[in-house]
Design a protein around this motif. Structure first.
Motif, PDB file in Angstrom:
ATOM      1  N   GLN A  41     -11.741  -0.880   6.848  1.00  0.00           N
ATOM      2  CA  GLN A  41     -10.568  -0.132   6.392  1.00  0.00           C
ATOM      3  C   GLN A  41      -9.295  -0.623   7.072  1.00  0.00           C
ATOM      4  O   GLN A  41      -8.202  -0.210   6.710  1.00  0.00           O
ATOM      5  N   ARG A  72     -12.586   5.824  10.925  1.00  0.00           N
ATOM      6  CA  ARG A  72     -11.967   4.599  10.420  1.00  0.00           C
ATOM      7  C   ARG A  72     -12.650   3.387  11.055  1.00  0.00           C
ATOM      8  O   ARG A  72     -12.888   3.345  12.266  1.00  0.00           O
ATOM      9  N   ARG A  86       0.838  -1.198   0.000  1.00  0.00           N
ATOM     10  CA  ARG A  86       0.000   0.000   0.000  1.00  0.00           C
ATOM     11  C   ARG A  86       0.874   1.250   0.000  1.00  0.00           C
ATOM     12  O   ARG A  86       1.869   1.328   0.711  1.00  0.00           O
ATOM     13  N   SER A  87       0.475   2.245  -0.773  1.00  0.00           N
ATOM     14  CA  SER A  87       1.273   3.459  -0.879  1.00  0.00           C
ATOM     15  C   SER A  87       0.803   4.541   0.090  1.00  0.00           C
ATOM     16  O   SER A  87       1.578   5.407   0.474  1.00  0.00           O
ATOM     17  N   GLU A  88      -0.466   4.500   0.510  1.00  0.00           N
ATOM     18  CA  GLU A  88      -0.973   5.561   1.373  1.00  0.00           C
ATOM     19  C   GLU A  88      -0.549   5.331   2.822  1.00  0.00           C
ATOM     20  O   GLU A  88      -0.374   4.201   3.266  1.00  0.00           O
ATOM     21  N   ALA A  89      -0.381   6.447   3.542  1.00  0.00           N
ATOM     22  CA  ALA A  89      -0.003   6.352   4.953  1.00  0.00           C
ATOM     23  C   ALA A  89      -1.211   5.907   5.780  1.00  0.00           C
ATOM     24  O   ALA A  89      -2.359   6.199   5.448  1.00  0.00           O
ATOM     25  N   ASP A  90      -0.931   5.200   6.851  1.00  0.00           N
ATOM     26  CA  ASP A  90      -1.982   4.755   7.755  1.00  0.00           C
ATOM     27  C   ASP A  90      -2.290   5.879   8.748  1.00  0.00           C
ATOM     28  O   ASP A  90      -1.440   6.249   9.558  1.00  0.00           O
ATOM     29  N   PRO A  91      -3.507   6.444   8.739  1.00  0.00           N
ATOM     30  CA  PRO A  91      -3.815   7.528   9.673  1.00  0.00           C
ATOM     31  C   PRO A  91      -3.850   7.104  11.131  1.00  0.00           C
ATOM     32  O   PRO A  91      -3.846   7.959  12.016  1.00  0.00           O
TER      33      PRO A  91
END
Length: 236
Positions: A184, A160, A5-10
């Motif tokens: 998610q 989330r 996965r490229s998106e950061a984990d909030p």
């Protein structure tokens, strides 16, 4: 295998992971108590905790259906009003409300809030809306019950949502729960780490692992999960 996965984990808690039910230890720092949460904050860890609803729709931070184990009382949380529960003692303090936890944390670390459902799924969305109305910090809400994240998607889409998954669930039950929940993130039992279905899921969403309690669990989580939900000797 690391996530693609490229998106950061909030909800990324950083290297200290999530303290399971706070940083608790015996009767002095009881699980799911404000003092255990304060200790987790001091350690720089994210916080995992449990939520239950009172009969009059207040959200409490508590694991069990009744108060016998933690408060030496047979009182059932879901059948009691907040005024009655407030008389119980958890160590030296009261059973926390969700609002009191949020006030303590103040957005400083991410929270994982696990809903403990007791045939009351329809009451959770409005109760959570009220409790979270003024909170802007990072948090995720999860449950073993797939209907909870599904309700969150419809009623609190900005929050989330996650599914808690046991290793022993048969493949059909796990697949159905993930489909219904549309999560998610997943919180998976540490025994499942490294299994193909976990690795596949991790390509799509963060994987947190519970409950990491020793060095072997910690090594597994470091390779196969995005964050550990730990207690005791599982501390990073």
């Amino acid at each position: 295998m690391r996530s693609s996965r490229s998106e950061a984990d909030p909800l990324d808690p950083g290297p200290q992971g999530f303290a399971h039910r706070g940083l608790h230890y015996g009767a002095v720092f009881p699980e799911n108590s404000l003092i255990a949460f304060a200790a987790a904050l001091e350690a720089g860890a994210g916080i995992e905790c449990d939520l239950r609803l009172t009969a009059d729709n207040h959200v409490l931070v508590f694991h069990d259906a009744d108060a016998m184990r933690m408060c030496a009382s047979p009182m059932r949380i879901g059948a009691s009003r907040i005024a009655d529960v407030a008389r119980l003692r958890l160590g030296d303090g009261p059973i926390p409300t969700l609002e009191s936890l949020l006030t303590l944390v103040g957005g400083r670390v991410p929270l994982l809030l696990e809903v403990k459902m007791d045939k009351d799924s329809w009451r959770w969305a409005p109760a959570l809306k009220r409790a979270l109305a003024d909170y802007a910090g990072p948090l995720g809400i999860m449950s073993f019950a797939a209907r909870i994240p599904r309700l969150l998607k419809a009623n609190l889409p900005h929050v989330r949502r996650g599914l808690v998954v046991r290793d022993r669930w048969p493949a059909w039950k796990r697949a159905l729960a993930i489909w219904l929940a549309d999560p998610q993130f997943l919180a998976v039992e540490v025994a499942a780490l490294g299994k193909p279905w976990v690795e596949r899921a991790r390509r799509r969403m963060p994987i947190y692992s519970w409950t990491v309690r020793n060095a072997a669990d910690r090594r597994q989580a470091a390779v196969h999960a995005d964050a550990a939900i730990w207690e005791g000797d599982g501390r990073p």
